[in-house]
Motif scaffolding. Structure first.
Motif, PDB file in Angstrom:
ATOM      1  N   GLU A 180       0.837  -1.210   0.000  1.00 34.50           N
ATOM      2  CA  GLU A 180       0.000   0.000   0.000  1.00 34.50           C
ATOM      3  C   GLU A 180       0.868   1.254   0.000  1.00 34.50           C
ATOM      4  N   SER A 181       0.472   2.297  -0.691  1.00 35.30           N
ATOM      5  CA  SER A 181      -0.605   2.241  -1.660  1.00 35.30           C
ATOM      6  C   SER A 181      -0.084   2.265  -3.097  1.00 35.30           C
ATOM      7  N   ARG A 182       1.084   2.870  -3.281  1.00 32.70           N
ATOM      8  CA  ARG A 182       1.534   2.993  -4.672  1.00 32.70           C
ATOM      9  C   ARG A 182       1.964   1.662  -5.257  1.00 32.70           C
ATOM     10  N   GLY A 183       2.276   0.696  -4.389  1.00 35.30           N
ATOM     11  CA  GLY A 183       2.621  -0.637  -4.882  1.00 35.30           C
ATOM     12  C   GLY A 183       1.430  -1.380  -5.457  1.00 35.30           C
ATOM     13  N   PHE A 184       0.220  -0.864  -5.173  1.00 37.78           N
ATOM     14  CA  PHE A 184      -0.979  -1.497  -5.740  1.00 37.78           C
ATOM     15  C   PHE A 184      -1.135  -1.154  -7.224  1.00 37.78           C
ATOM     16  N   LEU A 185      -0.661   0.038  -7.582  1.00 38.68           N
ATOM     17  CA  LEU A 185      -1.036   0.592  -8.898  1.00 38.68           C
ATOM     18  C   LEU A 185      -0.472  -0.254 -10.036  1.00 38.68           C
TER      19      LEU A 185
ATOM     20  N   LEU B  16       0.665  -5.784 -13.141  1.00 42.76           N
ATOM     21  CA  LEU B  16       1.712  -6.800 -13.326  1.00 42.76           C
ATOM     22  C   LEU B  16       1.140  -8.204 -13.083  1.00 42.76           C
ATOM     23  N   ALA B  17       0.346  -8.326 -12.031  1.00 41.86           N
ATOM     24  CA  ALA B  17      -0.270  -9.624 -11.720  1.00 41.86           C
ATOM     25  C   ALA B  17      -1.184 -10.066 -12.864  1.00 41.86           C
ATOM     26  N   GLN B  18      -1.976  -9.137 -13.383  1.00 35.87           N
ATOM     27  CA  GLN B  18      -2.876  -9.452 -14.506  1.00 35.87           C
ATOM     28  C   GLN B  18      -2.079  -9.858 -15.737  1.00 35.87           C
ATOM     29  N   LYS B  19      -1.028  -9.104 -16.007  1.00 35.99           N
ATOM     30  CA  LYS B  19      -0.187  -9.388 -17.182  1.00 35.99           C
ATOM     31  C   LYS B  19       0.387 -10.807 -17.103  1.00 35.99           C
TER      32      LYS B  19
ATOM     33  N   VAL C  96      -1.995  -9.922  -4.081  1.00 31.43           N
ATOM     34  CA  VAL C  96      -2.239  -9.869  -2.632  1.00 31.43           C
ATOM     35  C   VAL C  96      -1.781  -8.507  -2.105  1.00 31.43           C
ATOM     36  N   PRO C  97      -2.659  -7.776  -1.397  1.00 33.31           N
ATOM     37  CA  PRO C  97      -2.241  -6.487  -0.837  1.00 33.31           C
ATOM     38  C   PRO C  97      -1.606  -6.615   0.546  1.00 33.31           C
ATOM     39  N   ILE C  98      -0.529  -5.882   0.748  1.00 30.26           N
ATOM     40  CA  ILE C  98      -0.013  -5.612   2.098  1.00 30.26           C
ATOM     41  C   ILE C  98      -0.464  -4.199   2.432  1.00 30.26           C
ATOM     42  N   ARG C  99      -1.107  -4.056   3.610  1.00 29.73           N
ATOM     43  CA  ARG C  99      -1.718  -2.761   3.916  1.00 29.73           C
ATOM     44  C   ARG C  99      -1.156  -2.139   5.178  1.00 29.73           C
ATOM     45  N   LYS C 100      -1.419  -0.849   5.326  1.00 30.88           N
ATOM     46  CA  LYS C 100      -1.082  -0.137   6.555  1.00 30.88           C
ATOM     47  C   LYS C 100      -2.013  -0.645   7.668  1.00 30.88           C
ATOM     48  N   PRO C 101      -1.647  -0.439   8.932  1.00 29.65           N
ATOM     49  CA  PRO C 101      -2.359  -1.113  10.029  1.00 29.65           C
ATOM     50  C   PRO C 101      -3.859  -0.799  10.104  1.00 29.65           C
ATOM     51  N   GLY C 102      -4.602  -1.863  10.478  1.00 31.66           N
ATOM     52  CA  GLY C 102      -6.022  -1.682  10.775  1.00 31.66           C
ATOM     53  C   GLY C 102      -6.942  -1.690   9.576  1.00 31.66           C
ATOM     54  N   LYS C 103      -6.430  -2.043   8.414  1.00 32.66           N
ATOM     55  CA  LYS C 103      -7.258  -1.961   7.196  1.00 32.66           C
ATOM     56  C   LYS C 103      -7.759  -3.325   6.734  1.00 32.66           C
ATOM     57  N   LEU C 104      -7.082  -4.392   7.153  1.00 37.03           N
ATOM     58  CA  LEU C 104      -7.425  -5.717   6.620  1.00 37.03           C
ATOM     59  C   LEU C 104      -8.259  -6.508   7.621  1.00 37.03           C
ATOM     60  N   PRO C 105      -9.356  -7.118   7.156  1.00 38.05           N
ATOM     61  CA  PRO C 105     -10.184  -7.940   8.045  1.00 38.05           C
ATOM     62  C   PRO C 105      -9.601  -9.341   8.231  1.00 38.05           C
TER      63      PRO C 105
ATOM     64  N   HIS D 121       6.164  -6.465  -5.090  1.00 40.39           N
ATOM     65  CA  HIS D 121       6.299  -5.279  -5.951  1.00 40.39           C
ATOM     66  C   HIS D 121       5.994  -4.000  -5.180  1.00 40.39           C
ATOM     67  N   ASP D 122       6.802  -2.969  -5.433  1.00 44.27           N
ATOM     68  CA  ASP D 122       6.495  -1.623  -4.949  1.00 44.27           C
ATOM     69  C   ASP D 122       6.978  -0.616  -5.988  1.00 44.27           C
ATOM     70  N   ASP D 123       6.487   0.610  -5.881  1.00 40.43           N
ATOM     71  CA  ASP D 123       6.926   1.598  -6.879  1.00 40.43           C
ATOM     72  C   ASP D 123       8.360   2.045  -6.627  1.00 40.43           C
TER      73      ASP D 123
END
Ligand SMILES: O=P(O)(O)OC[C@H]1O[C@H](OP(=O)(O)OP(=O)(O)O)[C@H](O)[C@@H]1O
Ligand SMILES: Nc1ncnc2[nH]cnc12
Length: 170
Positions: A56-61, A66-69, A75-84, A117-119
């Motif tokens: 998160e967050s620019r690594g998502f873009l 890339l994953a689709q290609k 799979v997202p890695i997120r900042k704290p408290g965002k993932l259930p 992956h990250d930007d």
């Protein structure tokens, strides 16, 4: 196409003394974005990866593109408290203080071969923490992959145990 043309230097953002590398001009240009994805993907096919993790967050873009290609799940890695659900958390040092990132435990399976992956690779703290998280979940990191690397910050030193590729070098 020279992709560096699409990375804009913004002096003194977000703090005085930092030259922020803005990827928004690249994202605004579909040909430049497609070229970045094609070049990043090119070096990745040999790893037999099973998942791409973006930070998160620019690594998502570009991570999702890339994953689709590559026909891989993202799979997202997120900042704290965002993932259930059940999460793994990793705290890491920043220049001043510390920060944390989280991953869902069930998003990585034992035996997964993972591309991180990250930007931007700057000091390397974020990416190193991401690798720890993936390993805690039973995955193996097969490459750390970045659009750009700020070499003067020596982030590579924190990732010595991993294969690493950056498309653009500063
Ligand atoms: O190598 P490091 O020194 O750890 O820094 C690199 C990280 O910094 C930036 O994220 P930022 O925290 O600015 O968040 P954002 O992606 O939400 O903008 C960048 O997208 C990387 O994730
Ligand atoms: N200089 C920089 N520009 C853009 N993203 C960053 N992340 C860490 N340092 C950065």
């Amino acid at each position: 196409m020279n992709l560096k043309k699409y990375i804009q230097d913004i002096p003194d953002f977000p703090k005085p003394g930092v030259i922020f590398k803005d990827i928004n001009p690249l994202l605004a240009n579909p040909e430049a974005t497609a070229q970045a994805i094609n070049l990043l993907a090119k070096g990745l096919y040999g790893f037999n990866a099973t998942k791409i993790v973006g930070i998160e967050s620019r690594g998502f873009l570009l991570g999702i593109l890339l994953a689709q290609k590559m026909g891989l799940g993202f799979v997202p890695i997120r900042k704290p408290g965002k993932l259930p659900g059940k999460i793994e958390k990793q705290t890491y040092a920043l220049e001043y203080g510390d920060d944390s990132i989280e991953i869902q435990q069930n998003s990585i399976s034992e035996g997964d071969l993972v591309i991180v992956h990250d930007d931007v690779l700057a000091t390397g703290g974020t990416a190193a923490a991401a690798c720890e998280l993936i390993e805690k979940c039973g995955g193996t990191v097969v490459q750390c992959n970045f659009l750009m690397e700020l070499g003067f910050l020596e982030g590579r030193k924190k990732l010595e145990n991993y294969a690493l590729h950056s498309l653009l070098h500063y």
